[in-house]
Enzyme design. Sequence first.
Site, PDB file in Angstrom:
ATOM      1  N   ASP A 148      -5.629 -18.406   1.232  1.00 33.78           N
ATOM      2  CA  ASP A 148      -5.108 -19.738   0.911  1.00 33.78           C
ATOM      3  C   ASP A 148      -5.440 -20.631   2.095  1.00 33.78           C
ATOM      4  O   ASP A 148      -4.706 -20.678   3.079  1.00 33.78           O
ATOM      5  CB  ASP A 148      -3.597 -19.668   0.674  1.00 33.78           C
ATOM      6  CG  ASP A 148      -2.960 -21.047   0.499  1.00 33.78           C
ATOM      7  OD1 ASP A 148      -3.698 -22.055   0.481  1.00 33.78           O
ATOM      8  OD2 ASP A 148      -1.721 -21.118   0.389  1.00 33.78           O
ATOM      9  N   ASP A 185       7.652   5.574   0.324  1.00 32.57           N
ATOM     10  CA  ASP A 185       8.146   6.705   1.111  1.00 32.57           C
ATOM     11  C   ASP A 185       7.559   6.759   2.514  1.00 32.57           C
ATOM     12  O   ASP A 185       7.650   7.777   3.192  1.00 32.57           O
ATOM     13  CB  ASP A 185       7.855   8.021   0.390  1.00 32.57           C
ATOM     14  CG  ASP A 185       6.349   8.243   0.179  1.00 32.57           C
ATOM     15  OD1 ASP A 185       5.542   7.368   0.584  1.00 32.57           O
ATOM     16  OD2 ASP A 185       5.983   9.289  -0.386  1.00 32.57           O
ATOM     17  N   ASP A 201       3.990 -20.221   0.020  1.00 36.42           N
ATOM     18  CA  ASP A 201       4.255 -21.226  -1.012  1.00 36.42           C
ATOM     19  C   ASP A 201       3.410 -20.894  -2.243  1.00 36.42           C
ATOM     20  O   ASP A 201       2.836 -19.813  -2.339  1.00 36.42           O
ATOM     21  CB  ASP A 201       3.964 -22.640  -0.487  1.00 36.42           C
ATOM     22  CG  ASP A 201       2.529 -22.808   0.011  1.00 36.42           C
ATOM     23  OD1 ASP A 201       1.675 -21.929  -0.290  1.00 36.42           O
ATOM     24  OD2 ASP A 201       2.241 -23.803   0.698  1.00 36.42           O
ATOM     25  N   THR A 204      -0.972 -15.715  -0.566  1.00 37.48           N
ATOM     26  CA  THR A 204      -0.842 -17.058   0.001  1.00 37.48           C
ATOM     27  C   THR A 204      -0.753 -17.011   1.520  1.00 37.48           C
ATOM     28  O   THR A 204      -0.979 -18.018   2.196  1.00 37.48           O
ATOM     29  CB  THR A 204       0.387 -17.782  -0.589  1.00 37.48           C
ATOM     30  OG1 THR A 204       0.383 -19.143  -0.163  1.00 37.48           O
ATOM     31  CG2 THR A 204       1.693 -17.139  -0.139  1.00 37.48           C
ATOM     32  N   HIS A 210       0.832  -1.208   0.000  1.00 39.38           N
ATOM     33  CA  HIS A 210       0.000   0.000   0.000  1.00 39.38           C
ATOM     34  C   HIS A 210       0.865   1.257   0.000  1.00 39.38           C
ATOM     35  O   HIS A 210       0.486   2.269  -0.592  1.00 39.38           O
ATOM     36  CB  HIS A 210      -0.922   0.001   1.223  1.00 39.38           C
ATOM     37  CG  HIS A 210      -2.158  -0.827   1.041  1.00 39.38           C
ATOM     38  ND1 HIS A 210      -3.426  -0.304   1.142  1.00 39.38           N
ATOM     39  CD2 HIS A 210      -2.323  -2.144   0.760  1.00 39.38           C
ATOM     40  CE1 HIS A 210      -4.330  -1.261   0.926  1.00 39.38           C
ATOM     41  NE2 HIS A 210      -3.680  -2.386   0.706  1.00 39.38           N
ATOM     42  N   THR A 258      -2.662 -23.804   3.073  1.00 37.76           N
ATOM     43  CA  THR A 258      -1.475 -23.515   3.895  1.00 37.76           C
ATOM     44  C   THR A 258      -1.461 -22.019   4.222  1.00 37.76           C
ATOM     45  O   THR A 258      -0.647 -21.265   3.692  1.00 37.76           O
ATOM     46  CB  THR A 258      -0.181 -23.910   3.157  1.00 37.76           C
ATOM     47  OG1 THR A 258      -0.168 -23.266   1.857  1.00 37.76           O
ATOM     48  CG2 THR A 258      -0.069 -25.402   2.981  1.00 37.76           C
ATOM     49  N   PRO A 268      -5.513  -1.408  -6.036  1.00 34.04           N
ATOM     50  CA  PRO A 268      -6.507  -2.354  -6.542  1.00 34.04           C
ATOM     51  C   PRO A 268      -7.523  -2.704  -5.455  1.00 34.04           C
ATOM     52  O   PRO A 268      -7.214  -2.663  -4.266  1.00 34.04           O
ATOM     53  CB  PRO A 268      -5.671  -3.578  -6.923  1.00 34.04           C
ATOM     54  CG  PRO A 268      -4.273  -3.077  -7.052  1.00 34.04           C
ATOM     55  CD  PRO A 268      -4.147  -1.960  -6.066  1.00 34.04           C
TER      56      PRO A 268
END
Length: 343
Positions: free
Chosen positions: A258, A84, A266, A204, A76, A261, A173
């Site tokens: 995820d 900065d 991963d 992940t 972000h 895991t 986004p």
Amino acid sequence: MAHYSLVPKSFFLSVVLIIFSFLVAAKLYASEPPPLTLDYYKSTCPTAFDVIRKETECAVLSDPRNAALIVRLHFHDCFVQGCDASILLDDTVTLKGEKKAAASTHSLKGFELIDQIKNMVESECPGIVSCADILTIAARDAVILVGGPYWDVPVGRKDSVTANIDLANTNLPTPNESLLSIISKFLYQGLSVTDMVALAGAHTIGMARCQSFRSRIYGDYGFTSVKNPISESQLSNLRSVCPPMGGGKADNNISAMDYVTPNLFDNSFYQLLLNGEGLLNSDQEMYSSVFGIQTRELVKKYAADPLDFFRQFSESMVKMGNITNSKSFVMGEVRKNCRFVNT
């Protein structure tokens, strides 16, 4: 009769143009930020990397989810004014920070983790190491601590004395954004489609709020996901966490992006996309969108080869971390407190 060697006017004009060009080039060069280097703190704060690593380790070992919080803060930060540390600034009477931007207000946490790291670095080397560098280094160390790859972090950033909530609302986004729109936001930052797909792999280890994935699990999740007991059970679990009607406390319920895991960095995230089980619409679109010709192949590639994903993720993180704000180098500073501009 005396003979005089007259210098053509064109010669003087050429000299003037050369001098003018030199001055313009010198001005442009002077306004360009100096290059980031690996040894920037070698003489001024040689223990900086060690202190940051130690404090990040304490944070992540106490709760592995802190790794995702730190990485998200770094992301972000870099997408608004460059890397900065503007994301770390609190609101004041004279400054409106970025923390209350729509893309940040509910999704960003972990500010106190950076405060702790900064305090320890300040005790070692007062006024030397910028908050922007601390956040960038901590993001790398956090990824390593949950099983991710190592990469060298060039340093020498300055901390901004400004923030920009408007850019935070437009540059970052969002979970339900279309693939083409998200690609355009990455390209605007100088990041390629490959960078976008690789950096999305940080999900992940990420968590998402019900409000961010409600439309997905009550929308096309059932159409994109493979029909097997595990997938159907996961959808049922998600719907129990996130009811169809919003507006209540359930909006803040969270789920791992995820679920296989959740605390390990991963390539499982990409394998879930292949199964149509991406929690966020913006993630699943990389594989399922009709416009995702290039992104679909990259998802397949990283799902099949974790080392290839690690290599590209490292390269893309360095590239993102090098997004600079030239104004910060001219007008920036090394903040004593990451939340406030120096007085």
